[in-house]
Design an enzyme around this catalytic site. Structure first.
Site, mmCIF file in Angstrom:
data_model
loop_
_atom_site.group_PDB
_atom_site.id
_atom_site.type_symbol
_atom_site.label_atom_id
_atom_site.label_comp_id
_atom_site.label_asym_id
_atom_site.label_seq_id
_atom_site.Cartn_x
_atom_site.Cartn_y
_atom_site.Cartn_z
ATOM 1 N N HIS A 101 7.017 -4.640 2.876
ATOM 2 C CA HIS A 101 6.337 -3.282 2.787
ATOM 3 C C HIS A 101 6.347 -2.416 1.482
ATOM 4 O O HIS A 101 5.840 -1.542 1.394
ATOM 5 C CB HIS A 101 7.065 -2.192 3.945
ATOM 6 N N GLY A 102 7.448 -3.051 0.593
ATOM 7 C CA GLY A 102 7.566 -2.379 -0.752
ATOM 8 C C GLY A 102 6.149 -2.355 -1.530
ATOM 9 O O GLY A 102 5.402 -2.939 -1.390
ATOM 10 N N CYS A 103 6.135 -1.391 -2.586
ATOM 11 C CA CYS A 103 5.172 -1.220 -3.490
ATOM 12 C C CYS A 103 5.182 -2.187 -4.485
ATOM 13 O O CYS A 103 4.312 -2.534 -5.328
ATOM 14 C CB CYS A 103 5.031 0.349 -3.991
ATOM 15 N N ILE A 104 6.503 -2.793 -4.826
ATOM 16 C CA ILE A 104 6.826 -3.476 -6.041
ATOM 17 C C ILE A 104 7.123 -4.845 -5.651
ATOM 18 O O ILE A 104 8.126 -5.144 -4.834
ATOM 19 C CB ILE A 104 8.096 -2.909 -6.748
ATOM 20 N N ASN B 24 0.395 -4.233 -10.600
ATOM 21 C CA ASN B 24 1.161 -5.181 -10.350
ATOM 22 C C ASN B 24 0.907 -5.340 -8.733
ATOM 23 O O ASN B 24 0.921 -6.269 -7.991
ATOM 24 C CB ASN B 24 2.742 -4.659 -10.553
#
Lengths: 104, 151
Positions: A101-104, B24
């Site tokens: 679920h993270g953006c990175i 990214n």
């Protein structure tokens, strides 16, 4: 709830095909999911998927792409060669864990 | 979405990160990415500068620091340090590592020719990951068929 049948097992999945119960997963199921995605699994693919699965099972969260590149033993460039449509997404689906679920 | 071209035009820490995170994130979704650095945004790929980008503490009302206080010596360094600590805790890489990571993920990095000429820069001022110095026309040709995001 959506289900999908692979390797004679009925699996609980989300709308995008990610397993919702990691304990239902076997390596043969992982291979079958990979085949469906057009990925032929090699030892290097398995290094990534095994790392993601272990990390998820021990911490409850999938690793970030940064951590995947640093800690899995497979550098970022190779990650994208192995999984061109997004390493974290593809590898977590094959590894039988929920979508990160993270953006990175 | 198959392709996105992202323009980074600002050289502050908070000006650069959004474009990098978008780039990214797009690669993580398997989307093809072009990153175009223009004006002070080029600091993010400038060898001498990209380790030292700072948060703008003056003229940045969202930060909540009065302008006169934001202008005190060391203020920008202090706020930058705090933000970097927070980012590290969230596993967001520092700019140099992030830019390399994005290039390694297959995104293509370009510097803007007009800005390069204006600031008297040349290829050797930029990190090796930069593909080329290109014109606006080159950029539009490259971006053709995809989305363009300006930051």
């Amino acid at each position: 709830m959506t289900t999908m049948t692979l390797e004679h097992t009925t699996l609980e999945v989300d709308a995008e095909g990610y397993l919702q119960k990691p304990e239902q997963w076997t390596r043969a199921i992982g291979e079958a999911i990979a085949r469906e995605m057009g990925v032929t699994m090699t030892d290097r693919h398995w290094v990534v998927c095994d790392f993601m699965r272990e990390r998820f099972l021990s911490t409850g969260a999938a690793p970030s792409i940064r951590s995947l590149g640093k800690d899995s033993g497979v550098p970022i460039k190779e990650l994208y060669q192995l999984f061109p449509k997004g390493p974290a997404k593809m590898a977590s689906r094959i590894a039988g864990i929920p979508k990160p679920h993270g953006c990175i | 979405m198959d392709k996105v071209s992202i323009i980074i035009s600002k050289g502050s820490l908070e000006g650069v990160y959004p474009g990098l995170i978008l780039a990214n994130g797009a690669r993580m979704e398997g989307i093809e990415v072009n990153l175009f650095f223009t004006f002070f945004g080029m600091d993010a790929i400038n060898k001498a500068k990209y380790e030292h980008l700072k948060v703008a503490t003056v003229g940045n009302p969202g930060l909540g620091i009065p302008t006169m206080v934001g202008g005190l010596p060391g203020m920008s360094a202090l706020v930058t340090h705090q933000m970097e600590k927070k980012m590290e805790a969230l596993d967001i890489p520092p700019i140099p590592e992030f830019v390399t990571m994005i290039a390694d993920s297959g995104a293509k990095l370009y510097a803007c020719k007009a800005s390069v000429d204006m600031f008297d820069l040349e290829r050797s001022n930029f990190i090796d990951e930069v593909e080329a110095i290109i014109t606006v026309g080159d950029f539009y040709r490259m971006a053709d068929g995809g989305q363009i995001i300006f930051t």
